[in-house]
Design a protein around this motif. Structure first.
Motif, short mmCIF file in Angstrom:
data_model
loop_
_atom_site.label_atom_id
_atom_site.label_comp_id
_atom_site.label_asym_id
_atom_site.label_seq_id
_atom_site.Cartn_x
_atom_site.Cartn_y
_atom_site.Cartn_z
N ALA A 34 1.40 0.22 -1.58
CA ALA A 34 0.70 1.06 -0.61
C ALA A 34 1.18 2.50 -0.76
O ALA A 34 2.12 2.94 -0.09
CB ALA A 34 0.94 0.56 0.81
N ILE A 56 -4.01 2.41 -1.95
CA ILE A 56 -3.37 1.12 -1.76
C ILE A 56 -3.92 0.18 -2.83
O ILE A 56 -5.14 0.04 -2.98
CB ILE A 56 -3.65 0.55 -0.36
CG1 ILE A 56 -3.10 1.48 0.72
CG2 ILE A 56 -3.02 -0.84 -0.21
CD1 ILE A 56 -3.38 1.01 2.13
N GLN A 70 -0.80 9.11 9.68
CA GLN A 70 -1.66 8.05 9.16
C GLN A 70 -1.76 6.93 10.19
O GLN A 70 -0.76 6.59 10.84
CB GLN A 70 -1.05 7.53 7.86
CG GLN A 70 -1.80 6.43 7.15
CD GLN A 70 -1.19 6.15 5.79
OE1 GLN A 70 -0.71 7.05 5.12
NE2 GLN A 70 -1.19 4.89 5.38
N THR A 121 -4.26 1.39 7.90
CA THR A 121 -3.50 1.04 6.70
C THR A 121 -3.52 -0.46 6.48
O THR A 121 -3.67 -0.94 5.35
CB THR A 121 -2.06 1.54 6.82
OG1 THR A 121 -2.07 2.96 7.03
CG2 THR A 121 -1.27 1.25 5.55
N ASN A 165 -6.40 5.62 0.36
CA ASN A 165 -5.65 5.71 1.60
C ASN A 165 -6.22 6.85 2.45
O ASN A 165 -6.91 7.72 1.94
CB ASN A 165 -4.17 5.96 1.30
CG ASN A 165 -3.27 5.35 2.37
OD1 ASN A 165 -3.73 4.99 3.44
ND2 ASN A 165 -2.00 5.24 2.06
#
Length: 541
Positions: free
Chosen positions: A14, A19, A50, A55, A38
């Motif tokens: 990641a 990712i 973020q 994520t 990402n």
């Protein structure tokens, strides 16, 4: 040992921009890759953040996409391993829900807190324990800054994680971190445990409860949860390995340490530049300026000694974009493959050491081997004879000079062999320049996805597919190292003579950078000028 019929290891990497999920067989051969861009946000005050939830959504998507590429992936997966971008702060609270967006390693809001902590008498003791210089990207500095400015965030938090730790939590339901990030942030690289001296030096003794359990992924795995199985398409109960931070597993996969290689080093020449040598813990050199990192490797008793440039290929992108913008005016566009070809052509036309270039193109300044948020890129020595190939060559040479500057700060001799990975290494001519500046023969890693591979190697050892990491390296890494490329001796001599001038110039430019920052910030933010013109700097003297 892996279950019969389970012949695939999945590595998750990641990164800051992408990712990736990568499938390998148990012998290290890459089968397939899936990736998702990402998403993060930056603001003028230095914030870079973020979404934790996004994520995880993106990570799960990469695993589903990988499943569409690899037949019967779920049934065949022996283990999943996860690594990710380092530093930063990912706060999690009740019911494992995010407290706020994650503060990334790019975030500069803790710069003033870093200055305060660096001025403390306890800071040197913290550095002696962690082996890591303090900077605004570091989680310890960020949490100390939150404690001083937004304590309500910490009050709502139950655990402070890093990127890969958050994904591990979503995959397994277990709150944990690995020995590498735990020790270089709050601990001692020799013991790979938390250290009271380091925590107290950060002023975080009262917040120690936020620190998660430390898990060594080469020894311990946890099971994929039913919820994660539903989200990813994998089978519940699949072993999951918490990898070390992406820097060192990428270096592991790219060849930072192989049997019989004395004095080898590894540089990742990507968006940032990471320069590392694998050393026994007893041989670590802690410089007097308190800069760099010492990061535990997933090999007992060994660490990676690291210096990091804030920007590497970002400098090349900038200088190539100058040419591309001009060519586009005349209806010509360069594809990525055309760019690599043109780099080689222009490097041959450029004059060696015609100019000095300091590659501090990042808006966040520089962090290795000195820390200065005001540092900026510059050319020195322009004349009426200067042409574009000279400028491009100076940029590549500048990356090499910055690399040499970093290795010099680690103490001892320059690398006996330089293993290279990252975007800039696709150009053979660029490799020749970098090797000549450092003064070392070069080998590149043929491993396409070194970070995911390094994490998967940890899972392979945890499962018992290999008795130890050395045996895994012998099969996964060594065969994929390219042929030795020996630099031109004449170029080596030219660059060796130019390097002292490069160092002298960057030291002399520090007050110029500070004045430029003062002038720029005075125009943009006059009401906050006193707070944002303070300089975060640990210059090498």
């Amino acid at each position: 040992m892996a279950n019969p019929g389970r012949d695939v290891l999945v590595g998750i990497d990641a990164g800051t921009s992408v990712i990736k999920a990568v499938a390998f067989d148990l012998a290290g051969r890459q089968i397939a890759v899936a990736s998702v861009p990402n998403h993060y946000t930056t603001k003028a005050d230095g914030a870079a953040f973020q979404s934790l939830d996004q994520t995880w959504i993106d990570c799960a998507q990469t695993l589903r996409d990988l499943g569409a590429k690899v037949e019967d992936l779920a049934k065949r997966t022996a283990a999943v391993a996860v690594t990710g971008q380092g530093d930063g702060t990912w706060l999690v609270g009740a019911k494992n829900r995010p407290v706020s967006d994650a503060w990334l390693w790019l975030d500069a809001r803790a710069a003033d807190t870093v200055l305060r902590l660096q001025g403390s008498p306890a800071n040197r003791a913290r550095f002696e324990a962690t082996g890591t210089g303090l900077a605004a990207c570091n989680q310890g500095a960020q949490i100390a800054h939150m404690a001083a400015t937004t304590p309500e965030l910490l009050d709502r938090a139950e655990v402070a994680l890093h990127c890969k730790d958050w994904l591990y939590l979503k995959l397994t339901g277990v709150r944990a971190t690995d020995p590498s990030e735990a020790s270089f942030t709050y601990g001692n690289f020799r013991t790979r445990r938390y250290d009271d001296v380091a925590i107290e030096a950060l002023g975080l003794t009262a917040r120690r409860g936020l620190l998660p359990e430390i898990v060594d992924g080469t020894k311990v795995t946890h099971s994929l949860s039913p919820e994660a199985a539903a989200a990813t398409g994998l089978l519940a109960g699949t072993p999951v390995c918490l990898g070390f931070v992406d820097i060192v597993v990428t270096a592991l996969g790219a060849g930072i340490h192989t049997a019989g290689a004395v004095g080898a080093a590894c540089s990742i020449v990507g968006s940032t530049g990471m320069h590392m040598r694998a050393v026994q813990n007893a041989d670590v050199h802690l410089n007097g300026e308190g800069t760099g990192y010492v990061i535990a490797l997933p090999i007992p008793g060994m660490s990676a000694q690291v210096q990091s440039n804030m920007a590497a290929t970002l400098n090349i992108d900038w200088v190539l974009n100058l040419a591309c913008d001009l060519l586009s005016e005349f209806g010509t566009k360069l594809s990525p493959s055309d760019r690599v070809k043109r780099i080689d052509e222009w490097l041959q036309l450029g004059r060696p050491c015609a100019h000095l270039y300091h590659p501090y193109i990042s808006d966040a300044g520089e962090r290795g081997p000195f820390v200065d948020t005001n540092a900026r890129a510059s050319f020195i020595g322009l004349t009426s004879e200067s042409r574009y190939p000279d400028l491009l060559r100076a940029v590549i040479e500048g990356l090499g000079m910055a690399m040499r500057d970093c290795y010099a700060a680690m103490g001892g001799a320059m690398p006996a062999e330089l293993r290279l990975t990252g975007g800039a290494t696709r150009s053979r001519a660029s490799r020749g320049v970098l090797g000549a500046v450092v003064g070392a023969p070069v080998r590149i890693s043929m491993r396409e996805e070194a970070g995911a591979a390094g994490a998967a190697m940890m899972a392979a050892v945890a499962l018992g597919a290999y008795p130890d990491m050395q045996a895994c390296i012998a099969e996964w890494v060594t065969p994929l190292l390219g042929q030795v490329e020996t630099p031109d001796p004449e170029l080596m001599q030219i660059y060796a003579q130019a390097f002292p001038g490069y160092q002298q110039a960057r030291r002399a430019l520090a007050p110029v950078w500070e004045e430029m920052a003062r002038q720029t910030n005075a125009g943009r933010y006059p009401e906050v000028l006193p707070s944002i013109t303070r300089v975060e700097r640990r210059a090498v003297q």
